[in-house]
Design an enzyme around this catalytic site. Structure first.
Site, PDB file in Angstrom:
ATOM      1  N   ASP A  82     -23.666   4.322  30.962  1.00 58.27           N
ATOM      2  CA  ASP A  82     -24.118   3.045  30.364  1.00 58.27           C
ATOM      3  C   ASP A  82     -24.685   2.067  31.687  1.00 58.27           C
ATOM      4  O   ASP A  82     -24.231   2.417  32.789  1.00 58.27           O
ATOM      5  CB  ASP A  82     -23.263   2.426  29.523  1.00 58.27           C
ATOM      6  CG  ASP A  82     -21.925   2.116  30.169  1.00 58.27           C
ATOM      7  OD1 ASP A  82     -21.423   2.703  31.246  1.00 58.27           O
ATOM      8  OD2 ASP A  82     -21.026   1.717  29.417  1.00 58.27           O
ATOM      9  N   ASN A 142     -12.089  -2.898  21.926  1.00 62.36           N
ATOM     10  CA  ASN A 142     -12.975  -2.924  20.397  1.00 62.36           C
ATOM     11  C   ASN A 142     -13.476  -1.624  20.055  1.00 62.36           C
ATOM     12  O   ASN A 142     -13.874  -1.586  18.806  1.00 62.36           O
ATOM     13  CB  ASN A 142     -14.104  -4.040  20.364  1.00 62.36           C
ATOM     14  CG  ASN A 142     -15.184  -3.710  21.259  1.00 62.36           C
ATOM     15  OD1 ASN A 142     -15.036  -2.491  21.990  1.00 62.36           O
ATOM     16  ND2 ASN A 142     -16.323  -4.337  21.393  1.00 62.36           N
ATOM     17  N   HIS A 144     -15.570   0.562  21.722  1.00 60.06           N
ATOM     18  CA  HIS A 144     -16.846   0.865  22.361  1.00 60.06           C
ATOM     19  C   HIS A 144     -16.438   2.008  23.085  1.00 60.06           C
ATOM     20  O   HIS A 144     -15.566   2.207  23.913  1.00 60.06           O
ATOM     21  CB  HIS A 144     -17.523  -0.207  22.980  1.00 60.06           C
ATOM     22  CG  HIS A 144     -17.243  -0.796  24.023  1.00 60.06           C
ATOM     23  ND1 HIS A 144     -17.220  -2.229  24.636  1.00 60.06           N
ATOM     24  CD2 HIS A 144     -16.490  -0.244  25.196  1.00 60.06           C
ATOM     25  CE1 HIS A 144     -16.959  -2.245  25.868  1.00 60.06           C
ATOM     26  NE2 HIS A 144     -16.347  -1.169  26.085  1.00 60.06           N
ATOM     27  N   GLU A 178     -21.197  -0.595  20.924  1.00 62.57           N
ATOM     28  CA  GLU A 178     -20.359  -1.448  20.312  1.00 62.57           C
ATOM     29  C   GLU A 178     -19.966  -1.398  18.741  1.00 62.57           C
ATOM     30  O   GLU A 178     -20.737  -0.406  17.959  1.00 62.57           O
ATOM     31  CB  GLU A 178     -21.041  -2.775  20.489  1.00 62.57           C
ATOM     32  CG  GLU A 178     -21.299  -3.257  21.725  1.00 62.57           C
ATOM     33  CD  GLU A 178     -19.949  -3.713  22.693  1.00 62.57           C
ATOM     34  OE1 GLU A 178     -18.975  -3.414  22.439  1.00 62.57           O
ATOM     35  OE2 GLU A 178     -19.997  -4.886  23.390  1.00 62.57           O
TER      36      GLU A 178
HETATM   37  C1  F6R Z   1     -18.126   1.534  31.518  1.00 67.53           C
HETATM   38  C2  F6R Z   1     -17.630   1.923  30.043  1.00 67.53           C
HETATM   39  C3  F6R Z   1     -16.950   1.308  29.085  1.00 67.53           C
HETATM   40  C4  F6R Z   1     -15.169   1.172  29.669  1.00 67.53           C
HETATM   41  C5  F6R Z   1     -14.543   0.237  28.811  1.00 67.53           C
HETATM   42  C6  F6R Z   1     -13.153   0.131  29.205  1.00 67.53           C
HETATM   43  O1  F6R Z   1     -18.847   2.171  31.900  1.00 67.53           O
HETATM   44  O2  F6R Z   1     -18.459   2.846  29.610  1.00 67.53           O
HETATM   45  O3  F6R Z   1     -17.003   1.624  27.664  1.00 67.53           O
HETATM   46  O4  F6R Z   1     -14.878   2.485  29.867  1.00 67.53           O
HETATM   47  O5  F6R Z   1     -15.031  -0.917  28.523  1.00 67.53           O
HETATM   48  O6  F6R Z   1     -13.170  -0.513  30.297  1.00 67.53           O
HETATM   49  P1  F6R Z   1     -11.786  -0.742  31.302  1.00 67.53           P
HETATM   50  O7  F6R Z   1     -11.582   0.460  31.863  1.00 67.53           O
HETATM   51  O8  F6R Z   1     -12.113  -1.781  32.172  1.00 67.53           O
HETATM   52  O9  F6R Z   1     -10.678  -1.175  30.362  1.00 67.53           O
END
Ligand code: F6R
Length: 240
Positions: free
Chosen positions: A66, A135, A137, A142
């Site tokens: 992403d 959440n 995602h 999302e």
């Molecule tokens: C980032 C991504 C997001 C993160 C998620 C968790 O490239 O794909 O889905 O994996 O937001 O983020 P952390 O690890 O900071 O809790």
């Protein structure tokens, strides 16, 4: 589905690197997504040490999972630049072995089609390494996302903007939209590795594994994912 429970951050890093090293050793030049965020940081740090002992650990093709939308190529917030600093350049993954999302593309639909074509031309994703948002995602899919969608542009939720503010110091510094590989494409990954760490992920991790599969919690698609390995720490697993 295989769940590897780890005891602490160091154990998390060791098990993640073990999995990764074994995978790239047996599947040379495979197409692999790497997540950003706090969760994988100990894994990347440990990988630098592993690279010193095994310099073939970089024999893979990095695929963007992403990316924020609308940033210029040299912007430090770009996920591709974050991973470049953190892991890709330190272990010597050459720019020719990186397939990245063009954050500055004008024709998003055309770009997403081209990106999907690049994935197909490599025979699909060999290993999707992913984290999970509070959440539910995955990538930037999302809640409410179509679970069959290919790569597409998304508007980030307030919850995601708030959590991403931790990376860049303020919500104002967080772009409000992004391009993400869709769940439809992630579902086709030949292998998936989900990394989960910390007590703040316990509730969503439980929902991921036990809620009905639905776009309300995008990560629930993982319940039916083939060749899924999860590396989770005790804190994240405490509600299971
Ligand atoms: C980032 C991504 C997001 C993160 C998620 C968790 O490239 O794909 O889905 O994996 O937001 O983020 P952390 O690890 O900071 O809790």
């Amino acid at each position: 589905m295989k769940i590897i429970e780890v005891t602490d951050t160091n154990d998390f890093a060791i098990k993640s690197v073990e999995f990764f090293e074994k995978f790239v050793t047996h599947n040379s030049n495979s197409l692999i997504t790497l997540p950003t965020g706090n969760t994988p940081l100990p894994f990347y740090e440990k990988m630098l040490g592993a690279y010193k002992k095994n310099n073939k650990i970089n024999k893979f093709i990095y695929l963007s999972l992403d990316e924020y939308y609308g940033l210029e190529p040299d912007d430090h917030r770009l996920f591709a630049n974050w991973l470049d600093r953190e892991i890709l350049t330190p272990i010597g993954v050459s720019p020719s072995n990186r397939i990245t999302i063009n954050s500055a593309c004008n024709d998003v639909e055309k770009f997403c089609q081209k990106f999907e074509g690049q994935i197909e031309s490599k025979g699909g994703i060999d290993l999707a390494i992913i984290g999970i948002g509070g959440n539910g995602h995955i990538g930037f899919n999302e809640p409410g996302s179509d679970l069959n969608s290919p790569t597409h542009k998304v508007e980030l939720t307030q919850e995601t903007i708030t959590s991403n503010a931790e990376y860049w110091g303020s919500e104002d510094a967080v772009p409000k939209s992004a391009i993400t590989i869709g769940i439809g494409t992630l579902k086709k990954a030949k292998n998936t590795l989900l990394l989960v760490r910390g007590a703040n992920k316990a509730e969503i991790f439980k929902a991921t594994l036990s809620n009905e599969i639905s776009s309300a919690v995008p990560s629930t698609y993982l319940q039916e994912q083939n060749n899924l390995t999860i590396i989770a720490d005790k804190e994240a697993m405490k509600l299971l």
